[in-house]
Design a protein around this motif. Sequence first.
Motif, PDB file in Angstrom:
ATOM      1  N   PRO A   2     -24.272  30.256 -17.477  1.00  0.00           N
ATOM      2  CA  PRO A   2     -24.269  29.467 -18.723  1.00  0.00           C
ATOM      3  C   PRO A   2     -23.057  29.805 -19.583  1.00  0.00           C
ATOM      4  CG  PRO A   2     -26.423  30.468 -18.332  1.00  0.00           C
ATOM      5  CD  PRO A   2     -25.482  31.084 -17.350  1.00  0.00           C
ATOM      6  N   TYR A   3     -22.747  28.920 -20.508  1.00  0.00           N
ATOM      7  CA  TYR A   3     -21.582  29.099 -21.379  1.00  0.00           C
ATOM      8  C   TYR A   3     -21.620  30.419 -22.127  1.00  0.00           C
ATOM      9  CZ  TYR A   3     -18.617  28.480 -25.491  1.00  0.00           C
ATOM     10  OH  TYR A   3     -17.693  28.678 -26.489  1.00  0.00           O
ATOM     11  N   VAL A   4     -22.777  30.824 -22.658  1.00  0.00           N
ATOM     12  CA  VAL A   4     -22.847  32.069 -23.438  1.00  0.00           C
ATOM     13  C   VAL A   4     -23.054  33.289 -22.551  1.00  0.00           C
ATOM     14  CG1 VAL A   4     -23.722  30.872 -25.469  1.00  0.00           C
ATOM     15  CG2 VAL A   4     -25.344  31.912 -23.875  1.00  0.00           C
ATOM     16  N   GLY A   5     -23.076  33.114 -21.226  1.00  0.00           N
ATOM     17  CA  GLY A   5     -23.236  34.240 -20.329  1.00  0.00           C
ATOM     18  C   GLY A   5     -24.657  34.764 -20.326  1.00  0.00           C
ATOM     19  N   PRO A  69     -21.277  21.738 -21.563  1.00  0.00           N
ATOM     20  CA  PRO A  69     -21.225  20.636 -22.526  1.00  0.00           C
ATOM     21  C   PRO A  69     -20.362  20.932 -23.745  1.00  0.00           C
ATOM     22  CG  PRO A  69     -23.483  21.057 -21.818  1.00  0.00           C
ATOM     23  CD  PRO A  69     -22.654  22.183 -21.298  1.00  0.00           C
ATOM     24  N   VAL A  70     -20.263  22.198 -24.135  1.00  0.00           N
ATOM     25  CA  VAL A  70     -19.480  22.549 -25.323  1.00  0.00           C
ATOM     26  C   VAL A  70     -18.017  22.142 -25.154  1.00  0.00           C
ATOM     27  CG1 VAL A  70     -18.706  24.467 -26.772  1.00  0.00           C
ATOM     28  CG2 VAL A  70     -21.046  24.418 -25.932  1.00  0.00           C
ATOM     29  N   SER A  71     -17.526  22.193 -23.927  1.00  0.00           N
ATOM     30  CA  SER A  71     -16.118  21.837 -23.682  1.00  0.00           C
ATOM     31  C   SER A  71     -15.948  20.375 -23.298  1.00  0.00           C
ATOM     32  CB  SER A  71     -15.536  22.717 -22.573  1.00  0.00           C
ATOM     33  OG  SER A  71     -16.143  22.412 -21.325  1.00  0.00           O
ATOM     34  N   GLY A  72     -17.051  19.628 -23.182  1.00  0.00           N
ATOM     35  CA  GLY A  72     -16.987  18.239 -22.748  1.00  0.00           C
ATOM     36  C   GLY A  72     -16.947  17.256 -23.890  1.00  0.00           C
ATOM     37  N   LYS A  73     -17.402  16.043 -23.617  1.00  0.00           N
ATOM     38  CA  LYS A  73     -17.417  15.001 -24.635  1.00  0.00           C
ATOM     39  C   LYS A  73     -18.392  15.370 -25.750  1.00  0.00           C
ATOM     40  CE  LYS A  73     -16.059  11.101 -21.716  1.00  0.00           C
ATOM     41  NZ  LYS A  73     -16.427   9.749 -21.226  1.00  0.00           N
ATOM     42  N   LYS A  74     -18.083  14.897 -26.942  1.00  0.00           N
ATOM     43  CA  LYS A  74     -18.925  15.208 -28.097  1.00  0.00           C
ATOM     44  C   LYS A  74     -19.468  13.916 -28.711  1.00  0.00           C
ATOM     45  CE  LYS A  74     -18.225  19.685 -27.919  1.00  0.00           C
ATOM     46  NZ  LYS A  74     -17.543  20.452 -28.965  1.00  0.00           N
ATOM     47  N   GLY A  75     -20.189  14.054 -29.804  1.00  0.00           N
ATOM     48  CA  GLY A  75     -20.751  12.890 -30.479  1.00  0.00           C
ATOM     49  C   GLY A  75     -21.839  12.241 -29.649  1.00  0.00           C
ATOM     50  N   TRP A  76     -21.960  10.923 -29.766  1.00  0.00           N
ATOM     51  CA  TRP A  76     -22.995  10.185 -29.048  1.00  0.00           C
ATOM     52  C   TRP A  76     -22.799  10.269 -27.545  1.00  0.00           C
ATOM     53  CZ3 TRP A  76     -21.501   8.656 -33.915  1.00  0.00           C
ATOM     54  CH2 TRP A  76     -22.528   8.463 -34.849  1.00  0.00           C
ATOM     55  N   ALA A  93     -27.316  24.535 -19.813  1.00  0.00           N
ATOM     56  CA  ALA A  93     -25.923  24.832 -19.477  1.00  0.00           C
ATOM     57  C   ALA A  93     -25.257  25.709 -20.537  1.00  0.00           C
ATOM     58  CB  ALA A  93     -25.138  23.532 -19.304  1.00  0.00           C
ATOM     59  N   ILE A  94     -25.616  25.494 -21.793  1.00  0.00           N
ATOM     60  CA  ILE A  94     -25.043  26.327 -22.858  1.00  0.00           C
ATOM     61  C   ILE A  94     -25.639  27.725 -22.791  1.00  0.00           C
ATOM     62  CG2 ILE A  94     -24.784  26.615 -25.352  1.00  0.00           C
ATOM     63  CD1 ILE A  94     -24.910  23.526 -25.569  1.00  0.00           C
ATOM     64  N   GLY A  95     -26.923  27.817 -22.529  1.00  0.00           N
ATOM     65  CA  GLY A  95     -27.550  29.103 -22.296  1.00  0.00           C
ATOM     66  C   GLY A  95     -28.143  29.776 -23.521  1.00  0.00           C
ATOM     67  N   VAL A  96     -28.229  29.066 -24.654  1.00  0.00           N
ATOM     68  CA  VAL A  96     -28.832  29.677 -25.840  1.00  0.00           C
ATOM     69  C   VAL A  96     -30.349  29.694 -25.698  1.00  0.00           C
ATOM     70  CG1 VAL A  96     -26.938  29.170 -27.420  1.00  0.00           C
ATOM     71  CG2 VAL A  96     -28.726  27.448 -27.052  1.00  0.00           C
ATOM     72  N   SER A  97     -30.965  30.683 -26.329  1.00  0.00           N
ATOM     73  CA  SER A  97     -32.418  30.795 -26.273  1.00  0.00           C
ATOM     74  C   SER A  97     -33.099  29.785 -27.182  1.00  0.00           C
ATOM     75  CB  SER A  97     -32.844  32.213 -26.657  1.00  0.00           C
ATOM     76  OG  SER A  97     -32.344  33.150 -25.731  1.00  0.00           O
ATOM     77  N   SER A  98     -32.414  29.395 -28.256  1.00  0.00           N
ATOM     78  CA  SER A  98     -32.928  28.366 -29.158  1.00  0.00           C
ATOM     79  C   SER A  98     -31.770  27.802 -29.958  1.00  0.00           C
ATOM     80  CB  SER A  98     -33.987  28.936 -30.112  1.00  0.00           C
ATOM     81  OG  SER A  98     -33.393  29.781 -31.083  1.00  0.00           O
ATOM     82  N   GLN A  99     -32.002  26.665 -30.580  1.00  0.00           N
ATOM     83  CA  GLN A  99     -30.986  26.096 -31.469  1.00  0.00           C
ATOM     84  C   GLN A  99     -31.653  25.292 -32.568  1.00  0.00           C
ATOM     85  OE1 GLN A  99     -29.661  22.095 -28.932  1.00  0.00           O
ATOM     86  NE2 GLN A  99     -28.238  23.774 -29.087  1.00  0.00           N
TER      87      GLN A  99
END
Length: 390
Positions: A2-5, A69-76, A93-99
Amino acid sequence: MPYVGSRVCHDADSHIMETADWMDDFLPDELKKRAFLGLGGTVEVLQKQVEAVRARAQSGDPVEGEDNPVSGKKGWMGLGGFDMDERRRAIDAIGVSSQLVFNTTALGLQKWSGGDDAMLYEFATANNKAMGRFCTSDPRMIGVAFVPLNDPAKAVAEINRTLDDGCGAIMVSAEAAAGRSPGHPDLDCVWKTLCDRDAPFMLHIGPGTKVQPKAYHNNGRERAPDLHGGGENLRFCDYMMLWYAPQMFMTAMVYDGVFERFPALRGGVIESGAGWVPDFLRQLDMGYSSFVKSDPYLKELSMKPSDYIRRAVKFTPFPGEDVGLMIKDAGADLFLFSTDYPHPEGTKDPLGKFERYFDELTEEEKDKFYRTNFEDMMGAQLAPALKLSA
């Protein structure tokens, strides 16, 4: 990977990219046409992007940025900008436990009501129901409801309703709602409710944010485009004022005794930068020492003003701000990691931009930034399983 390892990490700022029919299931017909008021021709652009995302979801084709996804397209067009199934994949894919999940276009719903409080609460309730529906599709998403403070009794009712409905934090405007300080005793019922429910309040760029007064636009020059090339978002001179409203709000919460009366109250200042925080704490204490002998309200405080902020409030720096310096200056208990996904302001590598300043930090200080400060802020609104997930 994941992005955050492999690090346990929470994201204190992400967004839903609302579609034009975002709240339709929860609004009477006469109000549906008022939603997203002021977007003008942007609605057509939005709708084309929404249709493109729905088409790719049906096709099953690979999505650009699926691995990160963080490095990909943004917005809608970003993975999971508004599609619930895609959003789950994006979080994987980002790997966060929550957001935390905030609104985007619906941050302007106060404008849609045209000063009509009854209409404002109808919009807020519809928006919060839509947010609850979106976020309850995955326990890692913590919906942030927007609750106007114009009417304290209605605010309390909506806070309880939306927390029962699955949202986990309450965003309020940084302005003095209905001409009343956030520290006015009439609003004590709001702060008490948040304490009783162990839920944090949030300030976020949007409602109440200060921008450059229009007279300053009269500078003999053609007005520059905003950050995204359009005309409605922030420019450099507005950016320099992002922290004014949070500072005024927090000063009132200290001076009017809210944090004194409600020691369990917690909150976050999100997407307003944080480089200003260390000096804000110093200025609070300097003002206190200058006026405490003559000001009866300051004499009633049992702590220094900065100690209330340290106990109650967390802040999200912008990627690129020197968080290492902030932590050395003000301590490690104040700051939170965030991606702002899928907004482009979060950049394509917020983690890397933060990490470049972390060489001299201990692992404990890093863990506070990525994990424990967020968990302290969220309290019971963060499921226990998410606090230890890896």
